[in-house]
Design a protein around this motif. Structure first.
Motif, PDB file in Angstrom:
ATOM      1  N   ILE A  68      -5.293   2.090  -9.699  1.00  0.00           N
ATOM      2  CA  ILE A  68      -5.372   3.311  -8.892  1.00  0.00           C
ATOM      3  C   ILE A  68      -4.063   4.074  -9.090  1.00  0.00           C
ATOM      4  CG2 ILE A  68      -5.484   4.248  -6.548  1.00  0.00           C
ATOM      5  CD1 ILE A  68      -7.248   1.902  -5.780  1.00  0.00           C
ATOM      6  N   LEU A  69      -4.158   5.281  -9.589  1.00  0.00           N
ATOM      7  CA  LEU A  69      -2.964   6.032  -9.978  1.00  0.00           C
ATOM      8  C   LEU A  69      -2.412   6.817  -8.795  1.00  0.00           C
ATOM      9  CD1 LEU A  69      -4.169   7.267 -13.497  1.00  0.00           C
ATOM     10  CD2 LEU A  69      -2.849   5.203 -12.906  1.00  0.00           C
ATOM     11  N   ASP A  70      -1.801   6.089  -7.888  1.00  0.00           N
ATOM     12  CA  ASP A  70      -1.205   6.696  -6.693  1.00  0.00           C
ATOM     13  C   ASP A  70       0.008   5.856  -6.298  1.00  0.00           C
ATOM     14  OD1 ASP A  70      -0.498   7.824  -4.300  1.00  0.00           O
ATOM     15  OD2 ASP A  70      -2.490   7.714  -3.393  1.00  0.00           O
ATOM     16  N   PRO A  71       1.153   6.070  -6.946  1.00  0.00           N
ATOM     17  CA  PRO A  71       2.338   5.248  -6.665  1.00  0.00           C
ATOM     18  C   PRO A  71       2.719   5.197  -5.202  1.00  0.00           C
ATOM     19  CG  PRO A  71       2.686   6.568  -8.631  1.00  0.00           C
ATOM     20  CD  PRO A  71       1.398   7.048  -8.025  1.00  0.00           C
ATOM     21  N   GLN A  72       2.551   6.311  -4.480  1.00  0.00           N
ATOM     22  CA  GLN A  72       2.943   6.322  -3.069  1.00  0.00           C
ATOM     23  C   GLN A  72       2.082   5.367  -2.257  1.00  0.00           C
ATOM     24  OE1 GLN A  72       5.697   8.030  -1.892  1.00  0.00           O
ATOM     25  NE2 GLN A  72       5.345   6.621  -0.183  1.00  0.00           N
ATOM     26  N   ALA A  73       0.804   5.262  -2.595  1.00  0.00           N
ATOM     27  CA  ALA A  73      -0.081   4.330  -1.889  1.00  0.00           C
ATOM     28  C   ALA A  73       0.396   2.893  -2.081  1.00  0.00           C
ATOM     29  CB  ALA A  73      -1.516   4.486  -2.382  1.00  0.00           C
ATOM     30  N   TYR A  74       0.822   2.553  -3.303  1.00  0.00           N
ATOM     31  CA  TYR A  74       1.347   1.205  -3.548  1.00  0.00           C
ATOM     32  C   TYR A  74       2.582   0.954  -2.706  1.00  0.00           C
ATOM     33  CZ  TYR A  74      -1.727   0.230  -7.522  1.00  0.00           C
ATOM     34  OH  TYR A  74      -2.830  -0.029  -8.297  1.00  0.00           O
ATOM     35  N   GLN A  75       3.502   1.904  -2.706  1.00  0.00           N
ATOM     36  CA  GLN A  75       4.738   1.717  -1.956  1.00  0.00           C
ATOM     37  C   GLN A  75       4.478   1.617  -0.455  1.00  0.00           C
ATOM     38  OE1 GLN A  75       7.633   4.699  -3.356  1.00  0.00           O
ATOM     39  NE2 GLN A  75       6.645   4.573  -5.353  1.00  0.00           N
ATOM     40  N   ASP A  76       3.552   2.426   0.051  1.00  0.00           N
ATOM     41  CA  ASP A  76       3.233   2.382   1.477  1.00  0.00           C
ATOM     42  C   ASP A  76       2.625   1.037   1.866  1.00  0.00           C
ATOM     43  OD1 ASP A  76       4.134   4.978   1.700  1.00  0.00           O
ATOM     44  OD2 ASP A  76       2.134   5.883   1.744  1.00  0.00           O
ATOM     45  N   LEU A 120     -10.346 -17.155   7.721  1.00  0.00           N
ATOM     46  CA  LEU A 120      -9.275 -16.191   7.507  1.00  0.00           C
ATOM     47  C   LEU A 120      -9.342 -15.072   8.545  1.00  0.00           C
ATOM     48  CD1 LEU A 120      -9.204 -15.691   3.620  1.00  0.00           C
ATOM     49  CD2 LEU A 120      -7.495 -16.857   5.020  1.00  0.00           C
ATOM     50  N   SER A 121      -8.210 -14.793   9.147  1.00  0.00           N
ATOM     51  CA  SER A 121      -8.085 -13.670  10.063  1.00  0.00           C
ATOM     52  C   SER A 121      -7.417 -12.521   9.305  1.00  0.00           C
ATOM     53  CB  SER A 121      -7.238 -14.064  11.276  1.00  0.00           C
ATOM     54  OG  SER A 121      -7.011 -12.953  12.110  1.00  0.00           O
ATOM     55  N   VAL A 122      -8.154 -11.456   9.104  1.00  0.00           N
ATOM     56  CA  VAL A 122      -7.645 -10.336   8.310  1.00  0.00           C
ATOM     57  C   VAL A 122      -6.754  -9.462   9.176  1.00  0.00           C
ATOM     58  CG1 VAL A 122      -8.259  -8.332   6.916  1.00  0.00           C
ATOM     59  CG2 VAL A 122      -9.688 -10.387   6.827  1.00  0.00           C
ATOM     60  N   GLY A 123      -5.463  -9.470   8.864  1.00  0.00           N
ATOM     61  CA  GLY A 123      -4.521  -8.669   9.625  1.00  0.00           C
ATOM     62  C   GLY A 123      -4.367  -7.264   9.099  1.00  0.00           C
ATOM     63  N   TYR A 124      -4.675  -7.090   7.809  1.00  0.00           N
ATOM     64  CA  TYR A 124      -4.579  -5.765   7.196  1.00  0.00           C
ATOM     65  C   TYR A 124      -5.548  -5.705   6.029  1.00  0.00           C
ATOM     66  CZ  TYR A 124      -2.903  -1.719   4.641  1.00  0.00           C
ATOM     67  OH  TYR A 124      -2.851  -0.514   3.992  1.00  0.00           O
ATOM     68  N   PHE A 125      -6.299  -4.630   5.952  1.00  0.00           N
ATOM     69  CA  PHE A 125      -7.200  -4.401   4.823  1.00  0.00           C
ATOM     70  C   PHE A 125      -7.100  -2.931   4.454  1.00  0.00           C
ATOM     71  CE2 PHE A 125     -11.026  -4.060   2.329  1.00  0.00           C
ATOM     72  CZ  PHE A 125     -11.158  -5.317   1.754  1.00  0.00           C
ATOM     73  N   GLY A 126      -6.367  -2.674   3.377  1.00  0.00           N
ATOM     74  CA  GLY A 126      -6.064  -1.302   3.014  1.00  0.00           C
ATOM     75  C   GLY A 126      -6.872  -0.809   1.832  1.00  0.00           C
ATOM     76  N   ARG A 127      -6.375   0.227   1.223  1.00  0.00           N
ATOM     77  CA  ARG A 127      -7.013   0.803   0.043  1.00  0.00           C
ATOM     78  C   ARG A 127      -6.767  -0.060  -1.190  1.00  0.00           C
ATOM     79  NH1 ARG A 127      -4.941   6.414  -2.684  1.00  0.00           N
ATOM     80  NH2 ARG A 127      -6.545   6.615  -4.316  1.00  0.00           N
ATOM     81  N   LEU A 128      -5.614  -0.740  -1.209  1.00  0.00           N
ATOM     82  CA  LEU A 128      -5.201  -1.510  -2.374  1.00  0.00           C
ATOM     83  C   LEU A 128      -5.140  -3.009  -2.115  1.00  0.00           C
ATOM     84  CD1 LEU A 128      -2.201   0.779  -3.337  1.00  0.00           C
ATOM     85  CD2 LEU A 128      -4.387   0.686  -4.533  1.00  0.00           C
TER      86      LEU A 128
END
Length: 228
Positions: free
Chosen positions: A33-41, A210-218
């Motif tokens: 996924i070509l979105d560097p800011q999303a990776y950093q976030d 598994l308890s999912v604490g975060y499920f993001g775009r990446l």
């Protein structure tokens, strides 16, 4: 099938990519996924989860360059950095030295599916971006092993890659991918991605809820307490 040739080229890829491996957390390199800011976030979110979750006698399984080490080191009484790639472990050692914690850190090179760990040893196991490189059979073997090496009521934190429509534009949900390194060489790597439904099946497949604490775009972060 995960044959020996594929295992070999995967190990070779990660060994040769060690010097540039951390670039993936900035959305550089073979990003799907070509979105560097999303990776950093999202890396920032995962870092905070690691800091809040990881402690005690910890095993960083398939640690790579020990990217997450600065975020959990201050919480741990002892740390084991484990990876199959000597190249990755060299960078992990450098990171431990730079943090001044090499004396409380063990470095082990081995295959996660065949190394003989002692039973009931670790309070915490961090499994970052490893199970997405396992076939279903390997995944089952890994979690059987994991349950044996964690102390009763010990914890596991899994960080890995999310399947989404955006990822589907560049990757298959599961299969062999071509990955390149900075000098242009290409290697074959087995990779799969996870939906929230996939993670909900872990209790049925592996006896681990598994308890999912975060499920993001990446990425996702999920943890479990290992009952024995």
């Amino acid at each position: 099938m995960m044959n020996q040739d594929l295992k070999g080229t995967m190990l070779e890829y990660y060994t040769h990519r060690a010097a540039e491996f951390d670039e993936k957390y900035k959305g550089r390199g073979p990003a799907s996924i070509l979105d560097p800011q999303a990776y950093q976030d999202e890396v920032k979110i995962l870092s905070d989860i690691v800091r809040a979750t990881c402690s005690g006698n910890l095993l960083d399984m398939a640690c790579g360059t020990a990217f997450w080490l600065p975020h959990y080191a201050g919480n741990c009484s002892h740390i084991t950095l484990f990876d199959q790639s000597e190249g990755m472990l060299s960078h992990a050692r450098d990171r431990a030295v730079s943090l001044g914690i090499i004396d409380q850190t063990a470095m082990i090179s081995g295959d996660a599916l065949s190394y003989q760990f002692s039973e009931n040893t670790f309070d915490m196991v961090l499994v970052a971006f490893l199970i997405s490189h396992f076939t279903d059979d390997q995944e089952a073997r890994f979690f059987r092993m994991l349950k044996s090496i964690i102390k009763p009521n010990g914890r596991v934190l899994v960080l890995d890659s999310v399947w989404s429509d955006a990822r589907g534009q560049a990757r298959k949900k599961e299969g062999i991918q071509s990955r390149s390194i900075g000098d242009g060489r290409e290697f074959q790597v087995y990779k799969k991605y996870f939906t929230e439904q996939d993670l909900s099946l872990f209790i049925k497949k592996h006896g681990i809820g598994l308890s999912v604490g975060y499920f993001g775009r990446l990425f996702f972060a999920a943890n479990a307490v290992i009952k024995k």
